[in-house]
Each structure stands twice: as C-alpha cells, then as structure tokens.
Design a protein around this motif. Structure first.
Motif, PDB file in Angstrom:
ATOM      1  N   TRP A  62      33.321  35.414  33.075  1.00 27.25           N
ATOM      2  CA  TRP A  62      33.818  34.089  33.460  1.00 27.25           C
ATOM      3  C   TRP A  62      34.462  33.341  32.309  1.00 27.25           C
ATOM      4  O   TRP A  62      35.019  32.267  32.499  1.00 27.25           O
ATOM      5  N   GLU A  63      34.446  33.926  31.111  1.00 25.83           N
ATOM      6  CA  GLU A  63      35.244  33.390  30.010  1.00 25.83           C
ATOM      7  C   GLU A  63      36.734  33.543  30.314  1.00 25.83           C
ATOM      8  O   GLU A  63      37.569  32.901  29.686  1.00 25.83           O
ATOM      9  N   PHE A  64      37.069  34.414  31.280  1.00 16.57           N
ATOM     10  CA  PHE A  64      38.454  34.746  31.588  1.00 16.57           C
ATOM     11  C   PHE A  64      38.883  34.258  32.968  1.00 16.57           C
ATOM     12  O   PHE A  64      39.818  34.757  33.552  1.00 16.57           O
ATOM     13  N   SER A  65      38.176  33.295  33.509  1.00 13.10           N
ATOM     14  CA  SER A  65      38.439  32.822  34.865  1.00 13.10           C
ATOM     15  C   SER A  65      39.849  32.243  34.961  1.00 13.10           C
ATOM     16  O   SER A  65      40.293  31.558  34.040  1.00 13.10           O
ATOM     17  N   PRO A  66      40.598  32.486  36.043  1.00 11.61           N
ATOM     18  CA  PRO A  66      40.209  33.271  37.212  1.00 11.61           C
ATOM     19  C   PRO A  66      40.277  34.775  36.924  1.00 11.61           C
ATOM     20  O   PRO A  66      41.003  35.215  36.054  1.00 11.61           O
ATOM     21  N   VAL A  67      39.518  35.530  37.702  1.00 15.07           N
ATOM     22  CA  VAL A  67      39.410  36.973  37.517  1.00 15.07           C
ATOM     23  C   VAL A  67      40.076  37.702  38.678  1.00 15.07           C
ATOM     24  O   VAL A  67      39.895  37.341  39.833  1.00 15.07           O
ATOM     25  N   ASN A  68      40.850  38.715  38.348  1.00 11.79           N
ATOM     26  CA  ASN A  68      41.451  39.593  39.346  1.00 11.79           C
ATOM     27  C   ASN A  68      40.825  40.974  39.171  1.00 11.79           C
ATOM     28  O   ASN A  68      41.038  41.636  38.159  1.00 11.79           O
ATOM     29  N   LEU A  69      40.033  41.398  40.146  1.00 13.99           N
ATOM     30  CA  LEU A  69      39.371  42.700  40.106  1.00 13.99           C
ATOM     31  C   LEU A  69      40.173  43.692  40.934  1.00 13.99           C
ATOM     32  O   LEU A  69      40.498  43.430  42.093  1.00 13.99           O
ATOM     33  N   GLY A  83      44.960  52.121  45.563  1.00 13.64           N
ATOM     34  CA  GLY A  83      44.350  51.020  44.842  1.00 13.64           C
ATOM     35  C   GLY A  83      44.763  49.686  45.417  1.00 13.64           C
ATOM     36  O   GLY A  83      45.767  49.569  46.117  1.00 13.64           O
ATOM     37  N   SER A  84      43.963  48.680  45.123  1.00 15.26           N
ATOM     38  CA  SER A  84      44.279  47.318  45.513  1.00 15.26           C
ATOM     39  C   SER A  84      43.522  46.386  44.568  1.00 15.26           C
ATOM     40  O   SER A  84      42.752  46.841  43.725  1.00 15.26           O
ATOM     41  N   ASN A  85      43.765  45.098  44.715  1.00 17.78           N
ATOM     42  CA  ASN A  85      43.036  44.134  43.894  1.00 17.78           C
ATOM     43  C   ASN A  85      42.866  42.836  44.662  1.00 17.78           C
ATOM     44  O   ASN A  85      43.442  42.641  45.734  1.00 17.78           O
ATOM     45  N   THR A  86      42.058  41.962  44.100  1.00 14.98           N
ATOM     46  CA  THR A  86      41.704  40.739  44.807  1.00 14.98           C
ATOM     47  C   THR A  86      42.885  39.777  44.941  1.00 14.98           C
ATOM     48  O   THR A  86      42.936  39.016  45.903  1.00 14.98           O
ATOM     49  N   ILE A  87      43.841  39.817  44.030  1.00 13.33           N
ATOM     50  CA  ILE A  87      45.038  38.975  44.163  1.00 13.33           C
ATOM     51  C   ILE A  87      45.900  39.492  45.316  1.00 13.33           C
ATOM     52  O   ILE A  87      46.321  38.730  46.188  1.00 13.33           O
ATOM     53  N   ASP A  89      45.029  41.152  47.832  1.00 14.65           N
ATOM     54  CA  ASP A  89      44.331  40.974  49.101  1.00 14.65           C
ATOM     55  C   ASP A  89      43.975  39.511  49.393  1.00 14.65           C
ATOM     56  O   ASP A  89      43.232  39.237  50.338  1.00 14.65           O
ATOM     57  N   SER A  90      44.508  38.591  48.592  1.00 13.66           N
ATOM     58  CA  SER A  90      44.261  37.152  48.778  1.00 13.66           C
ATOM     59  C   SER A  90      42.763  36.852  48.906  1.00 13.66           C
ATOM     60  O   SER A  90      42.314  36.186  49.828  1.00 13.66           O
ATOM     61  N   PHE A  91      41.998  37.381  47.944  1.00  7.58           N
ATOM     62  CA  PHE A  91      40.554  37.215  47.936  1.00  7.58           C
ATOM     63  C   PHE A  91      40.127  36.625  46.590  1.00  7.58           C
ATOM     64  O   PHE A  91      39.762  37.356  45.663  1.00  7.58           O
TER      65      PHE A  91
END
Length: 159
Positions: A62-69, A83-87, A89-91
């Motif tokens: 959380w030092e790097f918020s926001p996080v994209n996993l 592959g996919s990521n949270t950005i 997938d709008s999550f």
C-alpha cells in the motif's frame, strides 16, 4: 497492455525466464494459493472446472497505492497463454485489502502442467514493481478430445 509492460521491463533488466525467482520487491506478496471453487487448496483440475487464484498482499504494497494486480497463465515451457489485470477488468482494489481472488471460470485448458505469473504495477500499467513467474503450479486433466492447449467449446452441424 500489461503483458507488453512486463515484457518491456524484463527486456530492460536483461530478461527473466519462466523459472526465475522474480524481480522487484518480493515482500509485496505474502502468499499465492490455488483453490477449487469450494475454497480448498488444489493443484489438479479438470477441463471446464472453476479455479480460484488467491493472492495475499503484505501491508507494504500500500506504499504504492493504487495497485494494479495482473496475472498470467503459463504452460510448462513458460509460454504466456492468457493474462489480465485489475485495471483492464475495471476492478479497483481498495487500499488496505489483504486478499484478492480471481475466479477462473470453466478452465479451457487441455491435459498439461501450468503455472501462474503475477505482476504488480503502480500508476496503472506503466511502472512494474513486482513480477514473479512459476507460481501455484497445477495440472489439468481432460477427457475432451482435440489438439492444442485450450479447449474451444464447439459443435458440428449439417446445413
């Protein structure tokens, strides 16, 4: 896309193969587990079965918020299958979240051995701070006939 960012980063740092220990701050992730849909750890799945990839963050992420996993599915040769990521997938992941799960519905993979890669970027998809491959190795067994890596649901008909 996130795969391009990861590949660009790996090229810049001299490349990392699928058996590497990873790059970036490895303390950002506490654990990675593969579960069946009932929440039990498993490393064997059937084609068409649901699977859940659970990632446990450390507080340090959380030092790097926001996080994209981001996650990727790799075959036994380390080839990137999906592959996919949270950005994408709008999550958005709320600050302070400890666990994130991605539910993989109806795994379309044929017989074989697979694993996951994880990446964490800050600033959307542009700044990679964590990458690790060869995580949560698993096997898929299949009764489906066909050739290739993935099962494409299909049927034949006469017209």
């Amino acid at each position: 896309n996130s795969r391009d960012v990861v590949m660009r980063y790996l090229t810049d740092v001299g490349g990392v193969d699928h058996e590497s220990k990873g790059v970036g701050d490895q303390s950002l992730i506490r654990s990675v587990k593969l579960l069946d849909i009932k929440g039990r750890e498993s490393d064997v799945f059937s084609t068409g079965e649901d699977a859940v990839l659970r990632v446990e963050f450390s507080d340090k992420v959380w030092e790097f918020s926001p996080v994209n996993l981001g996650f990727g599915i790799l075959d036994s040769n380390g080839s990137y299958l999906y592959g996919s990521n949270t950005i994408q997938d709008s999550f958005p992941i709320p600050r302070g979240t400890r666990y994130v799960e991605v539910v993989l519905r109806s795994l379309p993979l044929f017989d074989g051995n697979y694993s996951f890669a994880l990446a964490i970027c800050k600033n959307k998809e542009t700044e990679l701070i964590y990458y690790q491959s060869n995580l949560a190795p698993f096997k898929v067994v299949s009764n489906n006939k066909g050739a290739g890596v993935v099962f494409v649901d299909h049927y034949w008909r006469i017209v």
